[in-house]
Scaffold this active site. Structure first.
Site, PDB file in Angstrom:
ATOM      1  CG  HIS A 107       7.004   0.585   8.322  1.00 53.42           C
ATOM      2  ND1 HIS A 107       7.121   0.132   7.034  1.00 53.42           N
ATOM      3  CD2 HIS A 107       5.925  -0.069   8.812  1.00 53.42           C
ATOM      4  CE1 HIS A 107       6.177  -0.733   6.768  1.00 53.42           C
ATOM      5  NE2 HIS A 107       5.430  -0.867   7.829  1.00 53.42           N
TER       6      HIS A 107
ATOM      7  CB  CYS B 256       6.636   7.665   8.765  1.00 53.31           C
ATOM      8  SG  CYS B 256       7.080   8.762  10.128  1.00 53.31           S
TER       9      CYS B 256
ATOM     10  CG  ASN C  63       7.047  -5.320   8.807  1.00 57.19           C
ATOM     11  OD1 ASN C  63       7.666  -6.363   8.976  1.00 57.19           O
ATOM     12  ND2 ASN C  63       5.822  -5.289   8.292  1.00 57.19           N
TER      13      ASN C  63
END
Length: 416
Positions: free
Chosen positions: A316, A351, A314
């Protein structure tokens, strides 16, 4: 080819006679039998041979000599008599063939690794997991590898968390709900939705060691109107003792807008049949997590940045990676004398690849030196360098066992 060589060695087969030998035998048999050949052709052949007799060491040899020898019958040695001894096979070739066959069979047998090495792996010998308890619980076994243990010779907390995540994804796949996303159902994939974790609670009673086989059970339940709770229990396959319990809360996020989303009715109809009506395996810790800053934190580690391998499908950072970053600011003395036994994490932001982070830790009590034989509680914060929070956390630590302390002290002495 090996079987052919063995057969030919045991049962010798006579080779066909070459053409030149056949011609000589025919000629010899004609002379010995006393049959008359046509004089014209016979005389011509003898004459031709007589015109150019070959010489060997100064002695002329030719057809006449051969014919004469055949006529006399004295110069050609007779073949040995056919006895039982000279009809035996070549035992050296037969032994070599048998040895080759056995070596090839042994190699093929050693390559077959389907046999379970331990009795406690019979339930899931290939580690692919299966659905149990009326199709509502997913179960999978894991063997603790050598690269999954730390200086204490026990599995790290990151290893256990990776096992939790792996079973969650395999549960969705085994239930036939895996779409083209990372744990997303087909309806979620159509709507560009993904799951993100918002809270994680973990209790560790005992860490497995290298070579242990653990059994992980996981199931899902509803959590509010727009959330899903997933629980795990990790057991020792040998004894059946519970090693770890974990409970988490998940919500949906649009992977294009990166904003949280409600659960659509189409998705709810997909996942609700798999919900288990049960209480969380870890009682919810309602204590508020403390927000740290540079003044309230005892330890700060800056300059943390994700690598390419830290990103998931995804795009991240994997949530397990946050735990490693949180522990980067934990004091080394505490890591050597204590082990993590409880953890509560609240995920605030995701993040991405180019982020630069700070890890902050505050230790409760009067300090590490006064808490060697007692428990320790720490507050944690993982944030961007500009100040935005990513994860808040609280961890609890207990003193390590005596043998672990001995190993840790020895390691510290060698390092010094």
């Amino acid at each position: 080819m090996v079987a052919t060589a063995a057969t030919s060695a045991f049962f010798p087969v006579s080779s066909p006679i070459p053409d030149s030998c056949a011609k000589s035998t025919k000629l010899g048999s004609a002379n010995v039998g006393g049959r008359k050949s046509k004089s014209g052709s016979s005389g011509l052949q003898v004459k031709a041979n007589a015109q150019a007799p070959p010489k060997i060491n100064g002695t002329s040899v030719g057809l006449a000599t051969s014919v004469g020898g055949v006529k006399n019958g004295d110069d050609i040695p007779s073949p040995p008599a056919r006895t039982f001894i000279n009809q035996l096979p070549d035992w050296s070739m037969l032994l070599a063939a048998i040895t080759t066959i056995f070596l090839a069979a042994e190699k093929q047998w050693m390559m077959l690794d389907w046999k379970p090495k331990r009795a406690d792996m019979l339930m899931d010998p290939f580690g692919i997991g299966r659905i149990v308890q009326d199709g509502l619980v997913f179960r999978q076994n894991f063997s603790i590898r050598s690269y999954e243990i730390g200086a204490d010779r026990t599995a790290s907390i990151e290893t256990l968390m990776n096992h939790l995540q792996e079973t969650a994804l395999n549960h969705v796949k085994s239930a036939g709900l895996l779409g083209d996303g990372f744990g997303s159902t087909p309806e979620m994939s159509k709507k560009n939705l993904i799951w993100v974790v918002t809270k994680m609670q973990v209790l560790v009673d005992r860490y497995p060691t290298w070579g242990d086989v653990v059994q992980v059970d996981t199931w899902v339940s509803s959590s509010g109107k727009n959330g899903m709770r997933r629980d795990w229990i990790i057991r020792d396959c040998g004894s059946g003792d519970i090693l770890t319990r974990a409970s988490s809360v998940w919500v949906m996020m649009n992977k294009l807008t990166r904003k949280l989303s409600k659960i659509p009715e189409e998705v709810r109809r997909e996942i609700e049949p798999y919900f288990v009506n049960s209480d969380p395996v870890v009682e919810e810790d309602s204590r508020k997590l403390t927000k740290l800053d540079n003044e309230t934190a005892d330890f700060v580690h800056s300059g943390l940045s994700p690598r390419w391998s830290d990103l998931d499908i995804n795009q991240h950072v994997n949530n397990v990676k946050y735990i490693g970053w949180i522990l980067e600011s934990a004091p080394l003395a505490m890591l050597e004398s204590h082990e993590l036994c409880a953890m509560t994490l609240e995920y605030r932001r995701e993040c991405v690849r180019d982020s630069v982070l700070q890890s902050l830790t505050a230790v409760s009590g009067a300090g590490i030196s006064n808490l060697v034989n007692s428990g320790i509680e720490c507050q944690h914060l993982l944030r961007f360098e500009e100040g935005a929070e990513i994860v808040r956390g609280r961890t609890e630590w207990r003193p390590k066992k005596a043998n672990y302390n001995g190993n840790a002290d020895q390691h510290s002495a060698e390092t010094a």
